[in-house]
Write a protein that holds these residues in place. Structure first.
Motif, short mmCIF file in Angstrom:
data_model
loop_
_atom_site.label_atom_id
_atom_site.label_comp_id
_atom_site.label_asym_id
_atom_site.label_seq_id
_atom_site.Cartn_x
_atom_site.Cartn_y
_atom_site.Cartn_z
N THR A 214 0.66 -1.35 0.25
CA THR A 214 0.11 -0.25 0.33
C THR A 214 0.98 1.43 0.15
OG1 THR A 214 -2.00 -1.15 1.13
CG2 THR A 214 -1.62 0.71 1.48
N ILE A 215 0.94 2.08 -0.81
CA ILE A 215 1.26 3.64 -0.78
C ILE A 215 0.19 4.71 -0.41
CG2 ILE A 215 2.28 5.27 -2.14
CD1 ILE A 215 2.45 3.14 -4.66
N MET B 111 -8.97 6.88 19.17
CA MET B 111 -9.74 7.70 18.32
C MET B 111 -11.08 7.00 17.22
SD MET B 111 -6.55 9.52 16.23
CE MET B 111 -7.58 11.10 15.97
N VAL B 112 -10.48 6.14 17.76
CA VAL B 112 -11.67 4.90 16.65
C VAL B 112 -12.75 4.44 17.41
CG1 VAL B 112 -12.66 3.16 14.88
CG2 VAL B 112 -10.48 4.77 14.22
N GLU B 113 -11.90 3.88 18.63
CA GLU B 113 -12.56 3.43 19.86
C GLU B 113 -13.15 4.00 20.40
OE1 GLU B 113 -11.73 1.16 24.24
OE2 GLU B 113 -10.32 0.56 22.69
N VAL B 114 -12.79 5.36 21.16
CA VAL B 114 -13.79 6.63 22.01
C VAL B 114 -14.92 7.04 20.61
CG1 VAL B 114 -12.17 8.39 21.45
CG2 VAL B 114 -13.63 7.29 23.62
N GLY B 115 -14.72 7.14 19.90
CA GLY B 115 -15.52 7.71 18.89
C GLY B 115 -14.83 9.19 18.07
N VAL B 116 -13.84 9.63 18.58
CA VAL B 116 -13.86 10.53 17.89
C VAL B 116 -13.48 10.75 16.06
CG1 VAL B 116 -12.44 12.00 20.18
CG2 VAL B 116 -10.94 11.16 18.19
N CYS B 117 -13.12 9.73 15.65
CA CYS B 117 -13.54 8.71 14.55
C CYS B 117 -13.95 8.12 13.95
CB CYS B 117 -12.11 8.36 13.95
SG CYS B 117 -10.36 10.41 13.62
N PRO B 118 -14.79 8.14 13.08
CA PRO B 118 -15.82 7.36 13.51
C PRO B 118 -15.30 5.88 12.42
CG PRO B 118 -17.14 8.81 11.49
CD PRO B 118 -15.47 9.48 12.36
N ASP B 119 -14.38 6.14 11.62
CA ASP B 119 -13.86 4.41 11.28
C ASP B 119 -12.65 4.60 11.08
OD1 ASP B 119 -13.63 5.65 8.35
OD2 ASP B 119 -15.44 5.68 8.56
N ASN B 120 -11.64 3.62 10.80
CA ASN B 120 -9.96 3.74 10.29
C ASN B 120 -9.94 4.83 9.22
OD1 ASN B 120 -10.22 1.86 12.16
ND2 ASN B 120 -9.29 0.05 10.35
N MET B 121 -10.61 4.95 7.93
CA MET B 121 -10.45 5.81 7.39
C MET B 121 -10.36 7.37 7.57
SD MET B 121 -9.57 4.69 4.27
CE MET B 121 -9.59 6.08 3.31
N PRO C 52 -4.04 -0.26 6.26
CA PRO C 52 -4.35 0.23 7.47
C PRO C 52 -6.13 0.78 7.44
CG PRO C 52 -2.03 1.38 5.88
CD PRO C 52 -2.95 -0.13 5.22
N ASP C 53 -6.78 0.80 6.15
CA ASP C 53 -8.00 1.02 6.84
C ASP C 53 -9.20 0.38 6.65
OD1 ASP C 53 -7.32 -0.10 3.54
OD2 ASP C 53 -9.26 0.52 3.04
N ARG C 54 -8.60 -0.72 6.70
CA ARG C 54 -9.40 -2.24 7.25
C ARG C 54 -8.45 -2.52 8.72
NH1 ARG C 54 -9.70 -6.31 1.95
NH2 ARG C 54 -11.14 -4.83 1.13
N ASP C 55 -6.84 -2.73 8.44
CA ASP C 55 -6.42 -2.98 9.89
C ASP C 55 -5.20 -1.40 9.99
OD1 ASP C 55 -5.18 -3.97 11.94
OD2 ASP C 55 -4.44 -5.75 10.63
N LEU C 56 -5.54 -1.28 11.04
CA LEU C 56 -4.65 -0.15 11.74
C LEU C 56 -2.89 -0.56 12.14
CD1 LEU C 56 -6.63 2.71 13.65
CD2 LEU C 56 -5.50 3.01 11.34
N ALA D 12 -0.98 -2.31 10.54
CA ALA D 12 -0.46 -2.46 8.86
C ALA D 12 0.50 -1.11 9.08
CB ALA D 12 -1.65 -2.12 7.43
N LEU D 13 -0.12 -0.27 9.70
CA LEU D 13 0.78 1.44 9.92
C LEU D 13 2.42 0.19 11.14
CD1 LEU D 13 -1.06 3.59 10.13
CD2 LEU D 13 0.13 2.95 8.16
N GLU D 14 2.21 -0.36 11.62
CA GLU D 14 3.72 -1.44 12.09
C GLU D 14 4.56 -1.48 10.95
OE1 GLU D 14 1.58 -3.37 14.98
OE2 GLU D 14 1.00 -1.88 16.21
N ARG D 15 4.11 -2.12 10.12
CA ARG D 15 4.56 -2.50 9.17
C ARG D 15 5.05 -1.34 7.50
NH1 ARG D 15 0.92 -5.72 10.17
NH2 ARG D 15 0.17 -5.93 7.85
N VAL D 16 6.02 -0.37 7.79
CA VAL D 16 6.43 0.52 7.03
C VAL D 16 7.43 0.49 6.30
CG1 VAL D 16 7.23 3.49 6.77
CG2 VAL D 16 5.20 2.34 8.87
N GLY D 17 7.54 0.19 5.07
CA GLY D 17 9.03 -0.39 4.48
C GLY D 17 9.46 0.53 3.87
#
Length: 366
Positions: free
Chosen positions: A31-32, A297-307, A345-349, A351-356
């Motif tokens: 993903t880019i 941010m997603v869990e508490v609701g200040v962001c509605p979803d990963n995107m 990352p839009d499906r699983d945040l 993924a951002l722990e695997r920056v190449g």
């Protein structure tokens, strides 16, 4: 990428020929996405030692080494811009080192010394001032030395600054054409600084509907910083960093009590822009820790979803930092600040722990 900018964007089959002079990098199907922006960090705090001890006893040279190491951590985590809100005036020199090519780092926006009333919140790491004239002098000193923005500590247990002082520090920042942001953590403080003309709220907290309305009317964003709560509530991590048991228990109660975040959630749902920040450098909050903040941010609701959380760390952050026309999204003609991630990352945040790969202005930094 061409001359530091994105040359074209599209599906691989539609980009059969690279524009003349552009560089081609095969990401292997990964993903880019736009480079990440941490809009509340402290590069000269290490995330390990107690803050007041570091602030009072670290020599300037030690602060420089810490900032250098933390910039490398940031680049490896895909962070291409850091808004550094101060450890004394160290960030002014950190920015100079990057600009002069002495040391690699992300783009930096720096506040110089945060400004406080004499004896105010975190007085041991800020520029103290008393009276309107001293407030103006404190701002001018940051401007003189190259600050990109001004930060004030507007409250702790009580409201700080007299009305004259608050007016002076905000007016002087704006006279010098710099944005000014405020540490503001509960309703009376948030409302006060908003009415006086601040440009951004750091941390945020409880808010009435009236206060939320003021933020909306004035188009003021909030940089939320949940990481200290979230990470220090993780027993395994917290104990590794020497967080005392009473603090871990306190953090666990805070994270579990979602009602305490109601003001921020209502503000976000009303349309107040929410921007990603971690307060990196705080105990156990290292500069490469991104996912705990986004996830909460997603869990508490200040962001509605990963995107939406991803927008808070890219496109929305770019607007806050005055760079919306150049950064924050992948569009032809924008600066080529981008990262390559193994996963979606839009499906699983996580993924951002695997920056190449990390690119700034089309130059590979990691």
């Amino acid at each position: 990428m061409k001359e530091g900018k994105i040359a074209a964007v599209g599906r691989r089959p539609d980009l059969t020929t690279a524009p003349d002079g552009s560089e081609v990098v095969d990401t292997g199907g990964k993903t880019i996405m736009p480079g990440l922006m941490n809009s509340h960090a402290h590069l000269s705090w290490d995330g390990i030692h107690e803050l007041s001890q570091q602030s009072m006893f670290d020599a300037p040279e030690i602060r420089a080494y810490k900032a250098a190491g933390n910039m490398l951590k940031s680049l490896r985590a895909g962070i291409t811009l850091v808004r550094d809100l101060g450890v004394h005036d160290a960030n002014l020199f950190t920015k100079q080192a990057v600009a002069q090519g002495i040391f690699p780092g992300p783009r930096l926006l720096v506040s110089g010394e945060s400004i406080i009333q004499t004896g105010g919140h975190t007085y041991w790491v800020c520029r103290e001032a008393s009276g309107a004239d001293e407030m103006r002098r404190a701002v001018r000193d940051q401007v003189k030395r190259g600050a990109d923005l001004i930060k004030i500590m507007a409250c702790h247990d009580t409201l700080e600054f007299t009305d004259d002082e608050l007016h002076a520090v905000i007016d002087e920042a704006h006279r010098n054409r710099l944005p000014i942001t405020a540490h503001a953590t509960y309703n009376n403080c948030i409302k006060r600084v908003a009415e006086f003309g601040i440009d951004c709220i750091e941390h945020g907290g409880s808010m009435t509907d009236e206060t939320i309305g003021i933020l909306l009317d004035r188009k003021l964003p909030i940089v939320t910083t949940f990481s200290a709560l979230v990470i220090q509530a993780n027993e395994e991590i917290a104990r590794r960093f020497g967080i005392p048991e009473w603090k871990i228990a306190e953090r666990k109660r805070a994270v579990a009590d979602k009602a305490r975040f109601d003001g921020l959630v209502r503000a976000a749902k009303a349309g107040v822009p929410i921007v990603f920040g971690t307060d990196a450098g705080s105990p156990a909050v290292e500069h490469d820790r991104i996912v705990p903040e986004l996830g909460f941010m997603v869990e508490v609701g200040v962001c509605p979803d990963n995107m939406d959380a991803l927008r808070a760390i890219t496109a929305v952050a770019a607007v806050l930092n005055g760079l919306g026309e150049d950064l924050g999204t992948l569009e032809a003609g924008k600066r080529a600040d981008l990262i390559v991630v193994d996963g979606q990352p839009d499906r699983d945040l996580a993924a951002l722990e695997r920056v190449g790969m990390t690119f700034i202005d089309g130059k590979r930094m990691y």
